[in-house]
Structures are given as C-alpha cells and as structure tokens.
Enzyme design. Structure first.
Site, PDB file in Angstrom:
ATOM      1  N   ASP A   1      15.777   2.712  -1.287  1.00  0.00           N
ATOM      2  CA  ASP A   1      16.666   1.905  -2.194  1.00  0.00           C
ATOM      3  C   ASP A   1      17.697   2.365  -2.840  1.00  0.00           C
ATOM      4  O   ASP A   1      18.589   1.618  -3.124  1.00  0.00           O
ATOM      5  CB  ASP A   1      15.680   1.297  -3.061  1.00  0.00           C
ATOM      6  CG  ASP A   1      14.445   0.366  -2.574  1.00  0.00           C
ATOM      7  OD1 ASP A   1      14.349   0.117  -1.425  1.00  0.00           O
ATOM      8  OD2 ASP A   1      13.543  -0.237  -3.452  1.00  0.00           O
TER       9      ASP A   1
ATOM     10  N   HIS B   1       9.467  -2.866   6.742  1.00  0.00           N
ATOM     11  CA  HIS B   1       9.248  -1.382   7.081  1.00  0.00           C
ATOM     12  C   HIS B   1      10.056  -1.199   8.154  1.00  0.00           C
ATOM     13  O   HIS B   1      10.059   0.421   8.239  1.00  0.00           O
ATOM     14  CB  HIS B   1       7.700  -0.920   7.065  1.00  0.00           C
ATOM     15  CG  HIS B   1       6.977  -1.176   5.698  1.00  0.00           C
ATOM     16  ND1 HIS B   1       6.479  -2.412   5.271  1.00  0.00           N
ATOM     17  CD2 HIS B   1       6.928  -0.198   4.885  1.00  0.00           C
ATOM     18  CE1 HIS B   1       5.978  -2.152   4.044  1.00  0.00           C
ATOM     19  NE2 HIS B   1       6.423  -0.934   3.748  1.00  0.00           N
TER      20      HIS B   1
ATOM     21  N   GLN C   1      13.080  -0.825   7.979  1.00  0.00           N
ATOM     22  CA  GLN C   1      13.994  -0.426   7.477  1.00  0.00           C
ATOM     23  C   GLN C   1      13.839   1.107   7.115  1.00  0.00           C
ATOM     24  O   GLN C   1      14.611   1.985   7.079  1.00  0.00           O
ATOM     25  CB  GLN C   1      14.346  -0.824   6.391  1.00  0.00           C
ATOM     26  CG  GLN C   1      14.912  -2.284   6.500  1.00  0.00           C
ATOM     27  CD  GLN C   1      14.973  -3.424   5.428  1.00  0.00           C
ATOM     28  OE1 GLN C   1      15.871  -3.439   4.672  1.00  0.00           O
ATOM     29  NE2 GLN C   1      13.746  -3.949   4.997  1.00  0.00           N
TER      30      GLN C   1
HETATM   31  O1  F6P Z   1      10.250   2.064  -2.834  1.00  0.00           O
HETATM   32  C1  F6P Z   1      10.762   1.679  -1.813  1.00  0.00           C
HETATM   33  C2  F6P Z   1      10.109   0.601  -0.860  1.00  0.00           C
HETATM   34  O2  F6P Z   1      10.499   0.671   0.486  1.00  0.00           O
HETATM   35  C3  F6P Z   1      10.624  -0.850  -1.604  1.00  0.00           C
HETATM   36  O3  F6P Z   1      11.764  -1.315  -1.350  1.00  0.00           O
HETATM   37  C4  F6P Z   1       9.396  -1.589  -1.339  1.00  0.00           C
HETATM   38  O4  F6P Z   1       9.412  -2.768  -2.403  1.00  0.00           O
HETATM   39  C5  F6P Z   1       8.275  -0.684  -1.098  1.00  0.00           C
HETATM   40  O5  F6P Z   1       8.716   0.688  -1.174  1.00  0.00           O
HETATM   41  C6  F6P Z   1       7.140  -1.086  -0.328  1.00  0.00           C
HETATM   42  O6  F6P Z   1       5.900  -0.152  -0.354  1.00  0.00           O
HETATM   43  P1  F6P Z   1       5.022   0.059   0.567  1.00  0.00           P
HETATM   44  O7  F6P Z   1       5.548   0.848   1.621  1.00  0.00           O
HETATM   45  O8  F6P Z   1       3.730   0.567  -0.434  1.00  0.00           O
HETATM   46  O9  F6P Z   1       4.637  -1.369   1.079  1.00  0.00           O
END
Ligand code: F6P
Length: 347
Positions: free
Chosen positions: A133, A277, A279
C-alpha cells in the site's frame, strides 16, 4: 575474513506478502555471505517461525535466482509474537538454541511494532519496510508498490476497452486500506475519470457528476476506488468479511457497493471489478527488484554495524536508516496537493 563472531543472522518475512520479498532475502544473504562471511537462517512464516523455532538454513545456493520470484520463499503470516507466548523470552530462547544472535525482520507496521517491542527487550533487530500500500512513513517508497500499481494499471487498460465497447461505466477496486497511493497512481496512469481514496471522503453526487461528465463527452467512465474509501455518508470503510488476525476489519467490496448506485443515479450500465490479491502476486517489477535488493544489502550492513532498532529506508535515491519509533504510528497518506493535482483530470 570474518568481521565478527560466528553467530548466525535470522531472517523473517511477516505480514501480507509483497512482490520483492525474495529480492530482499537474496540481497541480505549474498552480501552477508560474500562480504561479511556470515551465516543465515530463515524463519518460516514470519513471527510464527521465530516463536516456534521453525527455521531453515539459508545459504547462497538457497537464494539463487529468486529475486524475480513473487511471494516469499520463507512463507509469511500475520502471527503476533506477543500473543499466546512469553514474547521476548520465547524469541530469545529459540534464537539461542538455533545459534542466532540477531534478526532482520521484513514487514509492515505490525511487524515493525513487534520488532520494536522485542528490541526494547534487548533483542537485536534490524527492520526492512514492506507494504504494497506504500503506507509507511519514514521511507519514500516500499517495494511491491510499483508492481501492484503496474498490475492495477494493466487491469484498468483492459477494463477500458470492454467499457468502451459496451458504453458502460467501469469501477475498479484496488488495495489501499488506509491510504490511496495505488488508486492514485494507477488511476492517473490509466486516465480514470474519478479516483476515490481513503484520505478524501466524497459524496455520491460528486461521483455522479464526474461519471456523467465523462459519459456526456462520449467516454466510457472509469472509476477507481481504494478498498478503504468512504462516502461522506459512511463512518467506516466497507467491510463484510469479518476480522483479520490483528482484529482489523477485512476490507473489500466498496466497488460492488458503489456500482449499482452509480447505475441507478446515472442510468448508465455499470460493472465493478475487484482486483484483490492479484495486485500482490507474481513477478516483481525491475524497480521493485532493485529497491528490494538495495534494502537487503543495506539491512545486512546495518546488522554488521549494530544498528539495532532501526529500519532501512529510501530517502530520495539514497538508502539510509531510521529508528523504529520514527517509522511507526504515522501513515504515509496521499497529501492534499497530490490529490488536487490528480483531480484536475477527473470527469
Ligand atoms: O496490508 C496490505 C494489504 O494488501 C491491504 O491492502 C489489504 O487490506 C490487506 O493487506 C489484505 O490482507 P490479507 O492478505 O490478509 O487478506
């Protein structure tokens, strides 16, 4: 020539994964073995491996060719080392048993906050910032952000051709829990007609104005929204997926929420895509590989020079290091000036 001791250095990757983690590991191990004659172990799955003493050797052979690989060869988790353990005591015992005298912790705010508590308890730790982020202050950029922005831009280029074909409004939801850097940069790169970020509460009326203005010029409107965005009528970010391991709401779904409202208010058929994900997956960009490698090289220097409780950081084009406390508690938000600059392009 050995510069100090025969103890090993432990490496862990913790929190959400990020393209470039493997390039950091490679940078650390290459310089550490070739220049400083040190040995390394990798802890599996972030702090879980440290509190459970689950480690693997990391030799030069283990890190060959990995900088182009996405993910992390060590695995990651959102384990908090202070939950359900004796915290620093458990970590210290496991390190001693494995012959590890210092740690390089690669992670975001949660990881570095835990690293600070452990450092305060006398454990020798150097940090490497990691956040897709780009929300950590005290460093200009983190690796992974460039790759995520490119992936989001590519996706939007594709959404635009299908949007153009059907004359639809397309909504693209990208990551960005507290800050809108991915949305701002990918939206600007893809020529979005509206960019909605957590730092800027916006009204539905304003979004409708941007969408209809683009439509009236014969364009298929593209709206980019960060997952943490809130309308001016909302108190909290949209979340319907429960909580994560740190008790934070799992975000995602704001695009799906906005699309039918845009359609109802504009009469324009609207579709939403959540990139999620995708991204964070796959091959890191050249920029991220270089930044991550430089962080790795600097992190092992910091260990050799005993810079405990400090995080490597990018300031301009130079890699330096900052105290954990300066890196924590303050988010790298999109400044008003950067939003205003982009907003000229909306509608
Ligand atoms: O902190 C990075 C991030 O990709 C955020 O943009 C997103 O909200 C979160 O992680 C998603 O987390 P997880 O992979 O645990 O679903």
């Amino acid at each position: 020539m050995r510069h100090d001791g025969f103890m090993k250095i432990g490496i862990l990757t913790s929190g959400g994964d990020c393209p470039g983690l493997n390039a950091v590991i490679r940078g650390i191990v290459l310089k550490g073995t070739q220049v400083y004659d040190k040995e390394f172990v990798g802890f599996r799955d972030g702090w879980r491996g440290v509190v459970e003493g689950d480690a693997m050797p990391l030799t030069r052979k283990d890190i060959q060719g990995i900088s182009k690989q996405g993910g992390t060869i060590l695995g990651t988790s959102r384990t908090n080392p202070f939950e359900g353990t004796d915290g620093a005591d458990t970590v210290r015992e496991n390190m001693e048993r494995l012959g590890v005298d210092s740690l390089i912790a690669i992670g975001g705010e949660g990881t570095l906050a835990a690293a600070k508590r452990l450092t305060d308890a006398g454990i020798k730790i150097v940090g490497v910032p990691k956040t897709v982020d780009n929300d950590l202050s005290a460093t200009d950029y983190t690796f992974g952000f460039d790759t995520a922005t490119q992936i989001a831009t590519d996706a939007m280029d594709r959404l635009r051709t299908t949007g153009d074909s059907h004359g639809r409004c397309m909504v693209a939801e990208v990551m960005g829990r507290h800050v809108g850097w991915i949305a701002l940069h990918s939206g600007m790169a893809a020529g979005a007609h509206a960019i909605l970020i957590p730092e800027q509460k916006t009204s539905m009326a304003q979004i409708v104005e941007w969408v209809t203005s683009a439509r009236d010029r014969g364009r298929a409107p593209l709206v980019v929204v960060a997952e943490g965005f809130t309308l001016d009528t909302m108190d909290d970010a949209h979340s319907e997926r429960g909580l994560d391991a740190f008790g934070r709401p799992r975000l995602g779904g704001i695009g799906d929420m906005l699309a039918p409202e845009i359609e109802a208010l504009t009469g324009l058929e609207t579709r939403s895509t959540t990139l999620g994900h995708i991204q964070r997956g796959g091959t890191p960009s050249a920029y991220d590989r270089v930044l991550a490698t430089r962080y790795g090289l600097a992190a092992v220097d910091a260990v050799i020079h005993g810079r405990w409780g400090r995080m490597v950081s990018l300031q301009g084009t130079e890699i330096t290091n900052v105290a954990f406390e300066d890196a924590l508690g303050k988010l790298n938000t999109v400044p008003q000036s950067r939003y205003d600059e982009a907003a000229i392009l909306f509608g």
